[in-house]
Design a protein around this motif. Sequence first.
Motif, PDB file in Angstrom:
ATOM      1  N   ASP A   1       5.585 -12.880 -14.671  1.00 29.95           N
ATOM      2  CA  ASP A   1       5.481 -12.587 -16.275  1.00 29.95           C
ATOM      3  C   ASP A   1       4.561 -13.677 -17.190  1.00 29.95           C
ATOM      4  O   ASP A   1       5.441 -14.650 -17.030  1.00 29.95           O
ATOM      5  CB  ASP A   1       6.834 -12.271 -16.651  1.00 29.95           C
ATOM      6  CG  ASP A   1       6.731 -11.911 -18.149  1.00 29.95           C
ATOM      7  OD1 ASP A   1       5.771 -11.706 -18.630  1.00 29.95           O
ATOM      8  OD2 ASP A   1       8.125 -11.638 -18.713  1.00 29.95           O
ATOM      9  N   PRO A   2       3.528 -13.318 -17.517  1.00 35.57           N
ATOM     10  CA  PRO A   2       2.879 -14.451 -18.294  1.00 35.57           C
ATOM     11  C   PRO A   2       3.385 -15.131 -19.300  1.00 35.57           C
ATOM     12  O   PRO A   2       3.451 -16.058 -19.736  1.00 35.57           O
ATOM     13  CB  PRO A   2       1.627 -13.698 -18.631  1.00 35.57           C
ATOM     14  CG  PRO A   2       1.839 -12.391 -18.590  1.00 35.57           C
ATOM     15  CD  PRO A   2       2.828 -12.207 -17.743  1.00 35.57           C
ATOM     16  N   ALA A   3       4.605 -14.068 -19.886  1.00 41.05           N
ATOM     17  CA  ALA A   3       5.419 -14.684 -21.242  1.00 41.05           C
ATOM     18  C   ALA A   3       6.279 -15.857 -20.513  1.00 41.05           C
ATOM     19  O   ALA A   3       6.517 -16.742 -21.667  1.00 41.05           O
ATOM     20  CB  ALA A   3       6.375 -13.741 -21.683  1.00 41.05           C
ATOM     21  N   ARG A   4       6.688 -16.101 -19.458  1.00 39.69           N
ATOM     22  CA  ARG A   4       7.246 -17.217 -18.869  1.00 39.69           C
ATOM     23  C   ARG A   4       6.534 -18.331 -18.485  1.00 39.69           C
ATOM     24  O   ARG A   4       6.991 -19.502 -18.057  1.00 39.69           O
ATOM     25  CB  ARG A   4       8.293 -16.596 -17.859  1.00 39.69           C
ATOM     26  CG  ARG A   4       9.151 -15.767 -18.211  1.00 39.69           C
ATOM     27  CD  ARG A   4      10.066 -15.365 -16.907  1.00 39.69           C
ATOM     28  NE  ARG A   4      10.441 -16.297 -16.158  1.00 39.69           N
ATOM     29  CZ  ARG A   4      11.812 -16.907 -16.355  1.00 39.69           C
ATOM     30  NH1 ARG A   4      12.345 -16.690 -17.465  1.00 39.69           N
ATOM     31  NH2 ARG A   4      12.365 -17.707 -15.609  1.00 39.69           N
ATOM     32  N   VAL A   5       4.976 -18.099 -18.815  1.00 35.76           N
ATOM     33  CA  VAL A   5       4.180 -19.410 -18.392  1.00 35.76           C
ATOM     34  C   VAL A   5       4.206 -20.235 -19.393  1.00 35.76           C
ATOM     35  O   VAL A   5       4.332 -20.087 -20.830  1.00 35.76           O
ATOM     36  CB  VAL A   5       2.719 -18.793 -18.109  1.00 35.76           C
ATOM     37  CG1 VAL A   5       1.813 -20.061 -17.882  1.00 35.76           C
ATOM     38  CG2 VAL A   5       2.619 -17.804 -17.007  1.00 35.76           C
ATOM     39  N   PRO A   6       4.258 -21.494 -19.172  1.00 32.25           N
ATOM     40  CA  PRO A   6       4.354 -22.812 -20.045  1.00 32.25           C
ATOM     41  C   PRO A   6       3.287 -22.526 -21.002  1.00 32.25           C
ATOM     42  O   PRO A   6       1.927 -22.356 -20.698  1.00 32.25           O
ATOM     43  CB  PRO A   6       4.176 -23.855 -19.438  1.00 32.25           C
ATOM     44  CG  PRO A   6       4.343 -23.786 -18.089  1.00 32.25           C
ATOM     45  CD  PRO A   6       4.247 -22.120 -17.830  1.00 32.25           C
ATOM     46  N   GLN A   7       3.484 -22.533 -22.590  1.00 41.10           N
ATOM     47  CA  GLN A   7       2.592 -22.549 -23.265  1.00 41.10           C
ATOM     48  C   GLN A   7       1.931 -23.659 -23.972  1.00 41.10           C
ATOM     49  O   GLN A   7       1.191 -23.837 -24.797  1.00 41.10           O
ATOM     50  CB  GLN A   7       2.865 -21.335 -24.498  1.00 41.10           C
ATOM     51  CG  GLN A   7       3.509 -20.101 -24.170  1.00 41.10           C
ATOM     52  CD  GLN A   7       2.240 -19.050 -23.914  1.00 41.10           C
ATOM     53  OE1 GLN A   7       1.238 -19.371 -24.391  1.00 41.10           O
ATOM     54  NE2 GLN A   7       2.351 -18.362 -22.943  1.00 41.10           N
TER      55      GLN A   7
END
Length: 468
Positions: free
Chosen positions: A87-93
């Motif tokens: 899930d890209p939402a959990r990738v560090p931003q």
Amino acid sequence: MLPTESAVAAAADKSPPSRAVDDDWPPGVALVAGVLGGAAAGLLLGWWLAAPMVLALLGALVGAGAWLLGQWRQARRLLAWLQEGADPARVPQVGIWGELAYRAERLLSERDRRLADAAEQLRQFFEAIEASPNGVLLLDADDAIIWCNSVTAQQFGLDRIRDREQRVTHLVRTPAFVQHLQGGRFDKPVVFTAPGGQVRLSVLVRPYGRGMKLVLSQDITERERNEAMRRDFVANVSHEIRTPLTVVAGFLETMADLPLTDAERRRVLQLMQQQTQRMQALVGDLLTLAQLEGSPNPGADRWQPAAGLLRRALADAKALSAGRHQFDADLDEAAELADSEGELLSAVSNLLNNAVRYTPEGGRIGLKWLQRQDGSAQIEVRDTGPGIAREHLSRLTERFYRVDGSRSRDTGGTGLGLSIVKHVAQRHGGEIEISSEPGRGSCFRLVLPSWRVRLGQPAGDARREASV
Ligand code: ADP
């Protein structure tokens, strides 16, 4: 570790971080803050428990540990996205991990784009080869099939999917091909009959890369057939001309060497005249054929009454018959034909002259015009002559093909009449149909397409039946 291609695709599908947010503390500051915070908390607790230094140290360690744990979690999430497309939402931003994710995403999408471009170029390249009228086959160093187009598959009887990576010499066992491939001398093409026995192939092998081979195959069946036809044609023409020439030469010798009476001399001259007429007719027909083959198809802009054309051909046939046959004509006075060069007249004359020449005295010859329902026209020449056996019918329009050679020559035939008729029909967009049965006469139909036929103004009666 490099992300796998599927992970790349999955990651690309799951819209990775579009932009890193650069508002996090630098990692050094976070670590120092964690250590100092932990130490301060430990110090406070230590004063209360009378062990300030120990607990301050412990607090600093817990702060550093918490910082490490945070870094480890961020790294895990980035790795999970890179490896499995998580899930890209959990990738560090944010922060250094966010920046890493952003850079990785950019590299991956750039790589994806290049891969897609390369795949598209490859697809177009193979499509172009697929469009080739010739066969193209790629072999590896062991002569195993890497790829082939559908023309090769058809020519060699291969299955493009099933036979991939198979040695071509196990599948195409024609000795000439196998020896050529294994011989390693590829300066000239090899010619052989393809598996199936119908098609003649010319195969050129070109080595490339590391022992790989490009095999180009061309169907030369038609070319070989044409060459054979040309050879036969030259042989036939030579034969046809040599015979009357030999006869004339013999007569000339006779006249030169022997004292002849007036009657004998007249007879010899008459025979010589017959032979020269035969040669003239042959040369005339050859020129007609050459002209038909070498000129563009006649246009469809000059119209003439069909009945007038047919009547002229009929008059010639009657002159040839000299009253030995009965003629019937069924013509349409209103119909017009587009024939600028008079070729149709010569075609119908050929058919009528054949009918006269092959129909015994007292026979009937019919000429009929008929407009078919689809608008095409049919010019039919029917006779009550000897007829033709079925096995000859398909070959009658070949040059010099004769069912009865002596009858043809005796009546001044060249063996080229029906091939001229066929040429004329084809040049007008039409065809010739032949039906015949031994003992029941013959019927030749010249069929012309609707765009060569129209109904004009009738000159007299719209339709007239004539029995002559
Ligand atoms: P040819 O000059 O020998 O007549 P054609 O090409 O006109 O050459 O015809 C080919 C052969 O077809 C002839 O040799 C003859 O055997 C046969 N043929 C053509 N027309 C007729 C016909 N009306 N009746 C019987 N045989 C025919």
